[in-house]
Scaffold this motif. Structure first.
Motif, PDB file in Angstrom:
ATOM      1  N   HIS A  23       0.827  -1.205   0.000  1.00 21.34           N
ATOM      2  CA  HIS A  23       0.000   0.000   0.000  1.00 21.34           C
ATOM      3  C   HIS A  23       0.857   1.249   0.000  1.00 21.34           C
ATOM      4  CE1 HIS A  23      -3.987  -1.875   1.140  1.00 21.34           C
ATOM      5  NE2 HIS A  23      -3.153  -2.875   1.354  1.00 21.34           N
ATOM      6  N   LEU A  24       0.562   2.168  -0.919  1.00 20.58           N
ATOM      7  CA  LEU A  24       1.161   3.505  -0.939  1.00 20.58           C
ATOM      8  C   LEU A  24       0.051   4.512  -0.668  1.00 20.58           C
ATOM      9  CD1 LEU A  24       3.487   3.741  -4.086  1.00 20.58           C
ATOM     10  CD2 LEU A  24       4.195   3.732  -1.696  1.00 20.58           C
ATOM     11  N   THR A  25       0.238   5.361   0.337  1.00 18.19           N
ATOM     12  CA  THR A  25      -0.766   6.371   0.665  1.00 18.19           C
ATOM     13  C   THR A  25      -0.074   7.663   1.034  1.00 18.19           C
ATOM     14  OG1 THR A  25      -2.285   4.677   1.509  1.00 18.19           O
ATOM     15  CG2 THR A  25      -2.723   6.946   2.150  1.00 18.19           C
ATOM     16  N   VAL A  26      -0.466   8.747   0.413  1.00 12.71           N
ATOM     17  CA  VAL A  26       0.072  10.056   0.767  1.00 12.71           C
ATOM     18  C   VAL A  26      -0.310  10.367   2.214  1.00 12.71           C
ATOM     19  CG1 VAL A  26      -0.136  12.534   0.320  1.00 12.71           C
ATOM     20  CG2 VAL A  26       0.066  10.939  -1.590  1.00 12.71           C
ATOM     21  N   GLY A  27       0.680  10.798   3.000  1.00 12.89           N
ATOM     22  CA  GLY A  27       0.410  11.161   4.389  1.00 12.89           C
ATOM     23  C   GLY A  27       0.840  10.123   5.396  1.00 12.89           C
ATOM     24  N   ARG A  28       1.385   8.972   4.922  1.00 18.39           N
ATOM     25  CA  ARG A  28       1.910   7.989   5.861  1.00 18.39           C
ATOM     26  C   ARG A  28       2.939   7.102   5.157  1.00 18.39           C
ATOM     27  NH1 ARG A  28      -1.238   4.475   9.130  1.00 18.39           N
ATOM     28  NH2 ARG A  28       0.800   3.526   9.354  1.00 18.39           N
ATOM     29  N   PRO A  29       3.771   6.370   5.908  1.00 27.61           N
ATOM     30  CA  PRO A  29       4.761   5.508   5.260  1.00 27.61           C
ATOM     31  C   PRO A  29       4.097   4.360   4.513  1.00 27.61           C
ATOM     32  CG  PRO A  29       5.321   5.918   7.574  1.00 27.61           C
ATOM     33  CD  PRO A  29       3.925   6.400   7.373  1.00 27.61           C
ATOM     34  N   PRO A  30       4.819   3.730   3.584  1.00 23.56           N
ATOM     35  CA  PRO A  30       4.277   2.561   2.881  1.00 23.56           C
ATOM     36  C   PRO A  30       3.975   1.415   3.857  1.00 23.56           C
ATOM     37  CG  PRO A  30       6.236   3.402   1.779  1.00 23.56           C
ATOM     38  CD  PRO A  30       6.158   4.096   3.093  1.00 23.56           C
ATOM     39  N   MET A  31       3.048   0.536   3.460  1.00 26.61           N
ATOM     40  CA  MET A  31       2.654  -0.579   4.311  1.00 26.61           C
ATOM     41  C   MET A  31       2.540  -1.862   3.493  1.00 26.61           C
ATOM     42  SD  MET A  31      -0.238   1.156   6.787  1.00 26.61           S
ATOM     43  CE  MET A  31      -0.104  -0.148   8.020  1.00 26.61           C
ATOM     44  N   LEU A  32       2.673  -3.004   4.180  1.00 26.09           N
ATOM     45  CA  LEU A  32       2.495  -4.327   3.585  1.00 26.09           C
ATOM     46  C   LEU A  32       1.348  -5.044   4.277  1.00 26.09           C
ATOM     47  CD1 LEU A  32       6.195  -5.643   3.673  1.00 26.09           C
ATOM     48  CD2 LEU A  32       5.054  -4.536   1.740  1.00 26.09           C
ATOM     49  N   ARG A  33       0.714  -5.967   3.553  1.00 23.05           N
ATOM     50  CA  ARG A  33      -0.192  -6.924   4.188  1.00 23.05           C
ATOM     51  C   ARG A  33       0.477  -8.294   4.121  1.00 23.05           C
ATOM     52  NH1 ARG A  33      -5.336  -7.150   5.787  1.00 23.05           N
ATOM     53  NH2 ARG A  33      -5.931  -5.220   4.713  1.00 23.05           N
ATOM     54  N   ALA A  34       0.826  -8.823   5.291  1.00 23.26           N
ATOM     55  CA  ALA A  34       1.480 -10.127   5.382  1.00 23.26           C
ATOM     56  C   ALA A  34       0.674 -11.018   6.317  1.00 23.26           C
ATOM     57  CB  ALA A  34       2.911  -9.984   5.878  1.00 23.26           C
ATOM     58  N   SER A  35       0.346 -12.221   5.858  1.00 24.08           N
ATOM     59  CA  SER A  35      -0.463 -13.166   6.644  1.00 24.08           C
ATOM     60  C   SER A  35      -1.755 -12.521   7.123  1.00 24.08           C
ATOM     61  CB  SER A  35       0.333 -13.701   7.834  1.00 24.08           C
ATOM     62  OG  SER A  35       1.471 -14.398   7.388  1.00 24.08           O
ATOM     63  N   GLY A  36      -2.301 -11.621   6.304  1.00 20.27           N
ATOM     64  CA  GLY A  36      -3.580 -11.001   6.621  1.00 20.27           C
ATOM     65  C   GLY A  36      -3.505  -9.743   7.449  1.00 20.27           C
ATOM     66  N   SER A  37      -2.325  -9.380   7.980  1.00 16.32           N
ATOM     67  CA  SER A  37      -2.201  -8.217   8.859  1.00 16.32           C
ATOM     68  C   SER A  37      -1.430  -7.091   8.174  1.00 16.32           C
ATOM     69  CB  SER A  37      -1.479  -8.601  10.161  1.00 16.32           C
ATOM     70  OG  SER A  37      -2.202  -9.586  10.863  1.00 16.32           O
ATOM     71  N   MET A  38      -1.822  -5.846   8.470  1.00 20.87           N
ATOM     72  CA  MET A  38      -1.146  -4.677   7.928  1.00 20.87           C
ATOM     73  C   MET A  38       0.099  -4.369   8.760  1.00 20.87           C
ATOM     74  SD  MET A  38      -2.851  -3.724   5.270  1.00 20.87           S
ATOM     75  CE  MET A  38      -2.275  -2.061   4.969  1.00 20.87           C
ATOM     76  N   GLU A  39       1.226  -4.136   8.086  1.00 19.98           N
ATOM     77  CA  GLU A  39       2.491  -3.885   8.760  1.00 19.98           C
ATOM     78  C   GLU A  39       3.193  -2.712   8.077  1.00 19.98           C
ATOM     79  OE1 GLU A  39       4.221  -7.710   8.180  1.00 19.98           O
ATOM     80  OE2 GLU A  39       3.189  -8.599   9.900  1.00 19.98           O
ATOM     81  N   THR A  40       3.811  -1.855   8.867  1.00 20.14           N
ATOM     82  CA  THR A  40       4.416  -0.625   8.354  1.00 20.14           C
ATOM     83  C   THR A  40       5.877  -0.840   7.975  1.00 20.14           C
ATOM     84  OG1 THR A  40       2.971   0.694   9.763  1.00 20.14           O
ATOM     85  CG2 THR A  40       4.920   1.799   8.887  1.00 20.14           C
ATOM     86  N   ILE A  41       6.268  -0.314   6.826  1.00 12.04           N
ATOM     87  CA  ILE A  41       7.679  -0.296   6.424  1.00 12.04           C
ATOM     88  C   ILE A  41       8.322   0.938   7.046  1.00 12.04           C
ATOM     89  CG2 ILE A  41       9.267  -0.046   4.466  1.00 12.04           C
ATOM     90  CD1 ILE A  41       7.155  -1.439   2.739  1.00 12.04           C
ATOM     91  N   ARG A  42       9.512   0.785   7.590  1.00  8.21           N
ATOM     92  CA  ARG A  42      10.197   1.925   8.197  1.00  8.21           C
ATOM     93  C   ARG A  42      10.766   2.810   7.093  1.00  8.21           C
ATOM     94  NH1 ARG A  42      14.520   1.795  13.191  1.00  8.21           N
ATOM     95  NH2 ARG A  42      14.692   4.057  13.420  1.00  8.21           N
ATOM     96  N   TYR A  43      10.032   3.830   6.789  1.00  5.45           N
ATOM     97  CA  TYR A  43      10.375   4.749   5.704  1.00  5.45           C
ATOM     98  C   TYR A  43       9.683   6.071   6.024  1.00  5.45           C
ATOM     99  CZ  TYR A  43      11.418   6.117   0.861  1.00  5.45           C
ATOM    100  OH  TYR A  43      11.920   6.737  -0.253  1.00  5.45           O
ATOM    101  N   ARG A  44      10.084   7.117   5.355  1.00  3.14           N
ATOM    102  CA  ARG A  44       9.496   8.419   5.657  1.00  3.14           C
ATOM    103  C   ARG A  44       8.025   8.486   5.217  1.00  3.14           C
ATOM    104  NH1 ARG A  44      12.899   9.660   1.216  1.00  3.14           N
ATOM    105  NH2 ARG A  44      11.752  10.189  -0.679  1.00  3.14           N
ATOM    106  N   THR A  45       7.309   9.456   5.772  1.00  7.04           N
ATOM    107  CA  THR A  45       5.928   9.715   5.362  1.00  7.04           C
ATOM    108  C   THR A  45       5.919  10.215   3.920  1.00  7.04           C
ATOM    109  OG1 THR A  45       5.237  10.239   7.617  1.00  7.04           O
ATOM    110  CG2 THR A  45       3.879  11.106   5.825  1.00  7.04           C
ATOM    111  N   LEU A  46       5.035   9.647   3.112  1.00  8.07           N
ATOM    112  CA  LEU A  46       5.012   9.976   1.683  1.00  8.07           C
ATOM    113  C   LEU A  46       4.293  11.281   1.416  1.00  8.07           C
ATOM    114  CD1 LEU A  46       4.103   6.477   0.178  1.00  8.07           C
ATOM    115  CD2 LEU A  46       6.361   7.534   0.301  1.00  8.07           C
ATOM    116  N   SER A  47       4.866  12.071   0.534  1.00 10.28           N
ATOM    117  CA  SER A  47       4.215  13.296   0.054  1.00 10.28           C
ATOM    118  C   SER A  47       3.586  13.014  -1.310  1.00 10.28           C
ATOM    119  CB  SER A  47       5.244  14.417  -0.083  1.00 10.28           C
ATOM    120  OG  SER A  47       6.188  14.101  -1.110  1.00 10.28           O
ATOM    121  N   GLU A  48       2.819  13.971  -1.797  1.00 10.38           N
ATOM    122  CA  GLU A  48       2.225  13.825  -3.130  1.00 10.38           C
ATOM    123  C   GLU A  48       3.315  13.706  -4.190  1.00 10.38           C
ATOM    124  OE1 GLU A  48      -1.277  13.487  -5.493  1.00 10.38           O
ATOM    125  OE2 GLU A  48      -1.219  13.864  -3.332  1.00 10.38           O
TER     126      GLU A  48
END
Length: 389
Positions: A23-48
């Motif tokens: 998942h890529l979303t403006v306003g927060r870091p990228p995220m993964l869904r692994a084994s059904g759960s959402m998990e955050t990648i340690r990366y900066r908050t995304l801008s437009e």
């Protein structure tokens, strides 16, 4: 040699972790869904600007314009040597967003997926309507790909798939397979289905039966003797019948019940359950058509279908509750010895070290400069990480 896009290293991280979605979303870091759960990648908050920099190079111009004007678009993307992805790009209240769903390049067999032997019967059917149903992300496409692959190995048919977008790419083995993508090869599912009737098909796969016209044309194709595979977002066989019938106006529903009762051959409803050792496993409800079930559909007694499945175990049918109980019992059996999953990851090009300050559910992007995340502690002098060096 293909140029590596900025998004590719996120997608390779996704593959290394065995995630199903990115998942890529403006306003927060990228995220993964692994084994059904959402998990955050340690990366900066995304801008437009970050979003545009990652997504613009990989989005076809026509679809970028469609997204800009209409707010969403679908396409497929491939990282050579890694995987293919189904991509949805959209706008939402906080800005732009995108979701990548992994499509394995290797089509898994029925045995590899651990599907029951009854699924082989579906691959032997010659006409009528077969529906694979379940929530989004429940593995419907993967199951259908395994069935199509078995048909491709054992029968000589002309298969037409209609998808949005094309997911699994099937080589021609014993079958002649034509795969059409909505947007690139046809304007809509309904138009592609209409054209397929003039293309001498033995089997038509409809990636999604979304609307009245598509469902109507799929039923008509099945009524003419073509084998039609389709998907719906329903949880069991009874709700699947109700969903198809309810799409039509009340004045037409009696006729639709008659056609559906005559043409339905099988329903495979599935949902994914968590496995004790990580990952997920499918629980399946399986219905095979019978005169009694056909009469229930025609007479509007779809509420009795689950009971008919429960009494049809000798014919290979199984209801969802029984399937879940069986899978749960297996999950509670003694666990296997710990695997070397983490050591396998460490041998890849992705760094999976735990660093001070790492929050639960966070992962480090390989080769991320410390400047992009001031919280990331510097590596001690004289040390190195071979996977990342």
């Amino acid at each position: 040699m293909a140029t590596m896009q900025k998004i590719d290293r996120f997608l390779k991280l996704m593959n290394d972790h065995g995630a199903s979605d990115f998942h890529l979303t403006v306003g927060r870091p990228p995220m993964l869904r692994a084994s059904g759960s959402m998990e955050t990648i340690r990366y900066r908050t995304l801008s437009e600007a970050d979003f545009v920099e990652m997504m613009r190079p990989i989005t076809p111009q026509r679809l970028w314009d469609e997204w800009t004007s209409g707010g969403d678009a679908d396409f497929s993307y491939e990282v050579p040597g890694a995987a293919r992805y189904r991509v949805n790009i959209f706008r939402q209240q906080r800005g732009a967003g995108a979701v990548f769903r992994v499509i394995p390049t290797k089509i898994m067999t029925i045995e590899q997926l651990g599907l029951p032997d009854q699924i082989r019967r579906v691959a032997q059917m010659k006409s009528g309507l077969v529906l694979v149903t379940g929530p989004t992300g429940s593995g419907k496409s993967t199951t259908l790909a395994a069935i199509i692959d078995m048909i491709n190995e054992t029968r000589s048919l002309h298969i037409i798939t209609i998808e949005d977008p094309i997911e699994f790419v099937h080589p021609n083995k014993k079958c002649l397979i034509h795969q059409r993508e909505i947007g690139s090869h046809a304007k809509s599912f309904a138009e592609a289905l209409k054209a397929a009737g003039r293309e001498d098909p033995d089997l038509i796969l409809v990636g999604e039966m979304r609307d009245l016209e598509t469902i109507q044309m799929a039923l008509s194709a099945a009524e003419r003797g073509t084998l039609v595979f389709g998907t719906l977002h329903t949880n069991n066989a009874a709700k699947t019948m109700d969903r198809i019938i309810s799409v039509f106006p009340a004045s037409e529903q009696e006729g639709v019940r008659a056609v559906l009762g005559e043409t339905i051959r099988a329903v495979v409803a599935q949902q994914l359950l968590p496995k004790s050792g990580g990952g997920r496993i499918a629980a399946l409800e399986i219905l095979f058509a019978s005169p009694a079930i056909g009469n229930m559909i025609r007479e509007g007694k779809t509420g009795q279908i689950t009971s008919a499945i429960q009494t049809g175990m000798k014919e290979g049918m199984v209801d969802m509750d029984t399937s879940i109980r069986r899978r749960t019992t297996r999950r509670r059996s003694p666990a296997a010895p710990p695997t070397t999953r983490r050591s396998t990851r460490s041998s890849s090009r992705t760094c999976w070290r735990t660093r001070p300050g790492r929050s639960p559910g966070q992962f480090l992007l390989p080769n991320t400069p410390p400047s992009t995340d001031p919280r990331m502690p510097p590596r001690p002098p004289g040390t190195s990480c071979s996977p990342c060096s």
